[in-house]
Write an enzyme that holds these catalytic residues in place. Structure first.
Site, mmCIF file in Angstrom:
data_model
loop_
_atom_site.group_PDB
_atom_site.id
_atom_site.type_symbol
_atom_site.label_atom_id
_atom_site.label_comp_id
_atom_site.label_asym_id
_atom_site.label_seq_id
_atom_site.Cartn_x
_atom_site.Cartn_y
_atom_site.Cartn_z
ATOM 1 N N HIS A 213 20.000 8.772 35.386
ATOM 2 C CA HIS A 213 18.608 8.431 35.681
ATOM 3 C C HIS A 213 17.669 9.465 35.052
ATOM 4 O O HIS A 213 16.519 9.167 34.742
ATOM 5 C CB HIS A 213 18.353 8.413 37.192
ATOM 6 C CG HIS A 213 19.048 7.296 37.910
ATOM 7 N ND1 HIS A 213 20.297 7.427 38.447
ATOM 8 C CD2 HIS A 213 18.647 6.025 38.168
ATOM 9 C CE1 HIS A 213 20.648 6.287 39.014
ATOM 10 N NE2 HIS A 213 19.673 5.426 38.858
ATOM 11 N N ASP A 287 22.349 -1.188 32.166
ATOM 12 C CA ASP A 287 21.816 -0.425 33.283
ATOM 13 C C ASP A 287 20.303 -0.342 33.071
ATOM 14 O O ASP A 287 19.791 -0.657 31.994
ATOM 15 C CB ASP A 287 22.449 0.965 33.330
ATOM 16 C CG ASP A 287 22.444 1.575 34.729
ATOM 17 O OD1 ASP A 287 21.749 1.034 35.619
ATOM 18 O OD2 ASP A 287 23.140 2.589 34.941
#
Length: 524
Positions: A213, A287
């Site tokens: 992230h 993702d």
């Protein structure tokens, strides 16, 4: 909901622009402003995006907003979600594919909804995959109730790095065969209710200490090692048939022809390894494209979306630049390339779009009976013996917990059966007697900042281990044990979850009413 035309008709009916729109799955937030809701409606209506992936709120999204904004809780989030899905579906010409991350239930994203154990807890269960099937089934029922078609789970990454900041507890463990077995049971349970799944994060996010992230993890293993381990669960499960595979943002030079290119935008990894070498023919979803592992390197709007699509992703999750991405793909992609992805996505939609059962959040109930069974089967005697514990409950002991903020059902239940003094650890109290029953509740599930334990707490807990006879029950991530010097502990029992049901089961174990059946699925 609008009816979905069959693939042959859709292929003839949709324009090329509409087909490209189907590749896009922007984020939608349950707790959003009316202005932002209208913005999503316009994306659906004007850009013809194919689906939406729901998150709790902008403040809770793990990338751009982590730690910067306070997450506002909304007791009615589930009802809000139901309303938004209906609203967005109404704005769409063709049915939207609605996705969410519900690895341990809708509670991963939505408060006041059923929560089931983390994957690491399920990984401790031995030879009882029927229970994991039931977990998948129950989560699928809750997804259907909300109007969700696609649960972006389970994680099949090998949990082989104790410093992993983002996978850890989300993985079934470090044994590739166990991961396949448990993921298979979860998938079959989910599919039994007609809900889609997605195994993730290809080619394997377990052996890294970087959170994708926030940055790009590097995995420097050889291709042979990756094929034998990280790729194994993906290969086994895809050979059996899976709905989709999510590609993570990982730098894996051994699979990318020696390049550092993130896997999510690597033709060598998706079209080469996944499609050609491993033989996968189904839907590939990226993702989240807002994750800093990739997003911060592509400031030109639409460029990242094109690179992800061109690399082999069919669904572009959390695309932040849908209009620009659509135009870039239309400009650069061949009609054949567009048609191939469109057909894969539309087949998935035909499988998933069906009439859902709708009921309010007041009717959503966690299956406590199932959680009790899971607690019994997963509870792990990590150190010590049943006899060592019996010395505690047959004599006197002092109960100590680490936090005032925890509703300690463990001690409450024990108090109904045996009288004992208990207190909260602050580092200055005087503990009478030699025997201490220590109940630890890590304040957070992720390892950052020592799972929420302060330096003072760690010092006080280590002092107990050094000076007292300690039996420890841990209600949280087992990796938290690495913080403590437990070599002198008389017994260590891992309960994994702090659910009331798990605490009650742990108290029954302490009282000698059953034996711990679980096995720690990772090495500490």
């Amino acid at each position: 909901m609008n009816n979905i035309p069959p693939l042959k008709k859709a292929s003839e009916q949709l324009s090329l622009t509409e087909k490209v729109g189907q590749f896009f799955m922007p984020a939608a937030f349950i707790n959003d402003t009316e202005k932002e809701i209208q913005h999503i409606e316009n994306l659906v209506r004007e850009q013809g995006v194919g689906g939406l992936c729901f998150f709790h709120s902008r403040a809770s999204a793990a990338t751009n907003f982590e730690g910067k904004k306070k997450v506002v809780h909304n007791a009615k989030s589930f009802d809000t979600l139901q309303g938004l899905i209906k609203r967005y579906q109404k704005a769409s010409k063709y049915p939207l594919l609605i996705a969410i991350d519900a690895e341990w239930g809708l509670a991963m994203r939505i408060e006041n909804t059923p929560q089931y154990p983390y994957a690491i807890t399920l990984g401790a269960i031995q030879d009882n995959n029927e229970l994991i099937f039931e977990v998948g089934k129950n989560i699928a029922l809750d997804c259907k109730a909300a109007g969700i078609h696609w649960n972006l789970a389970p994680v099949v990454d090998l949990n082989n790095n104790p410093d992993n900041p983002v996978i850890g507890y989300r993985s079934f463990g470090e044994d590739k065969n166990q991961i396949v077995e448990k993921a298979r049971a979860f998938i079959q349970g989910t599919q039994s209710e007609g809900v889609l799944t997605s195994i993730k994060h290809f080619p394997g996010h377990g052996d890294t200490a970087t959170d994708s992230h926030l940055g790009l993890p590097l995995i420097s293993k050889s291709k042979e090692a990756l094929v034998e381990n990280e790729l194994y669960p993906f290969q086994k499960l895809m050979d059996e048939g899976v709905d989709s595979i999510m590609v993570g943002h990982l730098s894996v030079p051994a699979l990318a022809e020696g390049k550092m290119t993130p896997s999510s935008i690597s033709k060598a990894i998706i079209k080469g390894v996944l499609r050609k070498e491993m033989g996968y023919t189904g839907v590939v979803i990226s993702d989240a494209l807002n994750m800093h592992a990739v997003s911060k390197n592509y400031p030109v709007k639409g460029e990242l979306e094109w690179l992800a699509f061109d690399a082999g992703n069919d669904v572009l999750c959390f695309s932040e630049h849908c209009p620009e991405g659509i135009q870039t793909i239309l400009k650069k992609a061949s009609e054949k390339q567009i048609e191939e992805s469109f057909q894969r996505i539309w087949k998935l939609k035909e499988t998933a779009i069906h009439i859902t059962t709708s009921y309010s959040s007041s009717a959503l109930k966690t299956d406590d009976e199932l959680n009790i069974k899971l607690a019994h089967q997963s509870l792990t005697l990590f150190k010590g013996t049943k006899e060592a514990l019996s010395e505690f409950y047959t004599t006197s002991f002092t109960g100590i917990q680490n936090s005032h903020n925890t509703d300690n059902q463990f001690f409450k239940t024990l108090s109904e059966n045996k009288k004992f003094k208990h207190c909260t650890l602050n580092g200055t109290e005087t503990i009478s007697g030699e025997n201490v029953l220590l109940a630890l509740f890590p304040k957070q599930i992720k390892p950052a900042h020592n799972f929420g334990f302060t330096d003072k707490e760690i010092t006080a807990i280590n002092t107990l281990f050094r000076t007292k006879n300690v039996a420890l029950y841990l209600f949280g991530n087992p990796y938290a044990l690495n913080l403590f010097d437990t070599k002198n502990a008389k017994a260590i029992i891992i309960a994994y979850q702090n659910f009331t049901t798990f605490q009650k089961v742990a108290s029954a174990h302490f009282l000698g009413q059953f034996e711990a059946l679980g096995k720690l699925p990772v090495h500490l």
